[in-house]
Design a protein around this motif. Structure first.
Motif, PDB file in Angstrom:
ATOM      1  N   GLY A   1      -3.003  -3.308  -0.282  1.00 36.33           N
ATOM      2  CA  GLY A   1      -1.963  -2.308  -1.175  1.00 36.33           C
ATOM      3  C   GLY A   1      -2.696  -2.595  -2.533  1.00 36.33           C
TER       4      GLY A   1
ATOM      5  N   LYS B   1       0.486  -1.155  -0.055  1.00 39.02           N
ATOM      6  CA  LYS B   1       0.014  -0.509  -0.022  1.00 39.02           C
ATOM      7  C   LYS B   1       0.574   0.842  -0.252  1.00 39.02           C
ATOM      8  CE  LYS B   1      -3.940   1.805   1.925  1.00 39.02           C
ATOM      9  NZ  LYS B   1      -5.227   1.595   2.811  1.00 39.02           N
ATOM     10  N   ARG B   2       2.305   1.254   0.849  1.00 42.17           N
ATOM     11  CA  ARG B   2       2.761   2.666   0.507  1.00 42.17           C
ATOM     12  C   ARG B   2       3.486   2.546  -0.174  1.00 42.17           C
ATOM     13  NH1 ARG B   2       6.263   2.376   5.411  1.00 42.17           N
ATOM     14  NH2 ARG B   2       4.702   1.743   6.403  1.00 42.17           N
TER      15      ARG B   2
ATOM     16  N   GLU C   1      -6.768   3.471 -14.157  1.00 42.61           N
ATOM     17  CA  GLU C   1      -5.412   3.407 -13.587  1.00 42.61           C
ATOM     18  C   GLU C   1      -4.394   3.650 -14.432  1.00 42.61           C
ATOM     19  OE1 GLU C   1      -2.541   4.056 -10.812  1.00 42.61           O
ATOM     20  OE2 GLU C   1      -5.106   4.975 -10.509  1.00 42.61           O
TER      21      GLU C   1
ATOM     22  N   VAL D   1       2.257   1.510  -3.728  1.00 43.22           N
ATOM     23  CA  VAL D   1       1.634   2.558  -4.538  1.00 43.22           C
ATOM     24  C   VAL D   1       1.867   3.967  -3.854  1.00 43.22           C
ATOM     25  CG1 VAL D   1      -1.001   2.935  -5.133  1.00 43.22           C
ATOM     26  CG2 VAL D   1       0.309   0.364  -4.892  1.00 43.22           C
ATOM     27  N   LYS D   2       1.254   4.015  -2.855  1.00 44.32           N
ATOM     28  CA  LYS D   2       1.210   5.573  -2.300  1.00 44.32           C
ATOM     29  C   LYS D   2       2.317   6.803  -3.137  1.00 44.32           C
ATOM     30  CE  LYS D   2       0.909   8.689   1.661  1.00 44.32           C
ATOM     31  NZ  LYS D   2       0.236   8.234   2.810  1.00 44.32           N
ATOM     32  N   TYR D   3       4.000   6.017  -1.974  1.00 44.83           N
ATOM     33  CA  TYR D   3       4.624   6.790  -2.753  1.00 44.83           C
ATOM     34  C   TYR D   3       5.085   6.227  -4.228  1.00 44.83           C
ATOM     35  CZ  TYR D   3       6.530   6.272   2.205  1.00 44.83           C
ATOM     36  OH  TYR D   3       6.768   6.885   3.167  1.00 44.83           O
TER      37      TYR D   3
ATOM     38  N   HIS E   1       2.470   6.856  -6.614  1.00 46.99           N
ATOM     39  CA  HIS E   1       1.841   8.111  -7.079  1.00 46.99           C
ATOM     40  C   HIS E   1       2.623   9.612  -6.563  1.00 46.99           C
ATOM     41  CE1 HIS E   1      -1.180   5.082  -8.001  1.00 46.99           C
ATOM     42  NE2 HIS E   1      -1.683   5.720  -8.996  1.00 46.99           N
ATOM     43  N   GLN E   2       3.133   9.873  -4.934  1.00 51.78           N
ATOM     44  CA  GLN E   2       3.058  11.134  -4.665  1.00 51.78           C
ATOM     45  C   GLN E   2       5.095  11.316  -5.162  1.00 51.78           C
ATOM     46  OE1 GLN E   2       3.399  10.130  -0.402  1.00 51.78           O
ATOM     47  NE2 GLN E   2       1.046  11.180  -0.637  1.00 51.78           N
TER      48      GLN E   2
END
Length: 194
Positions: free
Chosen positions: A91, A21-22, A46, A24-26, A28-29
């Protein structure tokens, strides 16, 4: 595998171990530059996200409904998971996760452990990790319905898409030399396919 691709492509990378999950978040960021994913797992929106570009295929992935052998008969149809609790990885993308109740675990390893301990009746997992972890934990698993069939690719932030030709050339060279198959076989050759 990724280390070999990047080495051959002459691209300096640093491996960062993150929960899915992190990751994917990282990504995208913009805190990390790429991950490895099957576009078939993604929603249509997506897949078309202009923020990302995709490499050529590393190898095919086959995700199945997996359960203990004693209960696999009830998981032979994909529709059998409708409104049921299903073990998934926190995630990870699942194209149809609105059809079932996600029960998230932190890894494929934990999915197989949860099956063995009967904390969950069915999980969605790729065939090779399922076989590998089942052997590690002496879990008596079996395969139900095919959940998804796809191709594992490197998903790269688009600002780095100029690196794709080098990455794709490296993937092609490693496939042609048999190196990618050798890496996969290192982890799976002693595991009897079901």
């Amino acid at each position: 595998m990724i280390k070999q691709v990047m080495l051959l492509a002459d691209i300096q990378v640093q491996h960062v171990e993150l929960p899915a999950k992190r990751t994917v978040k990282y990504l995208h960021q913009g805190h990390i530059d790429f991950d490895v994913i099957s576009p078939e797992w993604l929603s249509q929106a997506e897949k078309q996200n202009p923020q990302f570009s995709y490499s050529d295929t590393l190898f095919a992935v086959e995700e199945y409904l997996v359960s203990l052998k004693s209960s696999v008969a009830q998981w032979q149809q994909l529709n059998s998971i409708r409104n049921q609790p299903v073990g998934t990885v926190l995630g990870y993308y699942y194209y149809d996760d609105n059809r079932f109740k996600r029960v998230d675990f932190h890894s494929e390893q934990q999915l197989i452990q949860a099956l063995k301990m009967q904390r969950i009746e069915v999980v969605i997992i790729d065939k090779l990790p399922a076989l590998y972890w089942a052997e590690q934990f002496d879990a008596d698993i079996s395969f139900g319905a095919l959940h998804s069939l796809g191709n594992l690719k490197i998903r790269l932030r688009s600002e780095h898409q100029s690196l794709l030709p080098k990455i794709n050339t490296a993937i092609k060279e490693l496939k042609n030399s048999g190196s990618l198959d050798a890496i996969i076989n290192k982890y799976t050759k002693s595991i009897p396919l079901q």
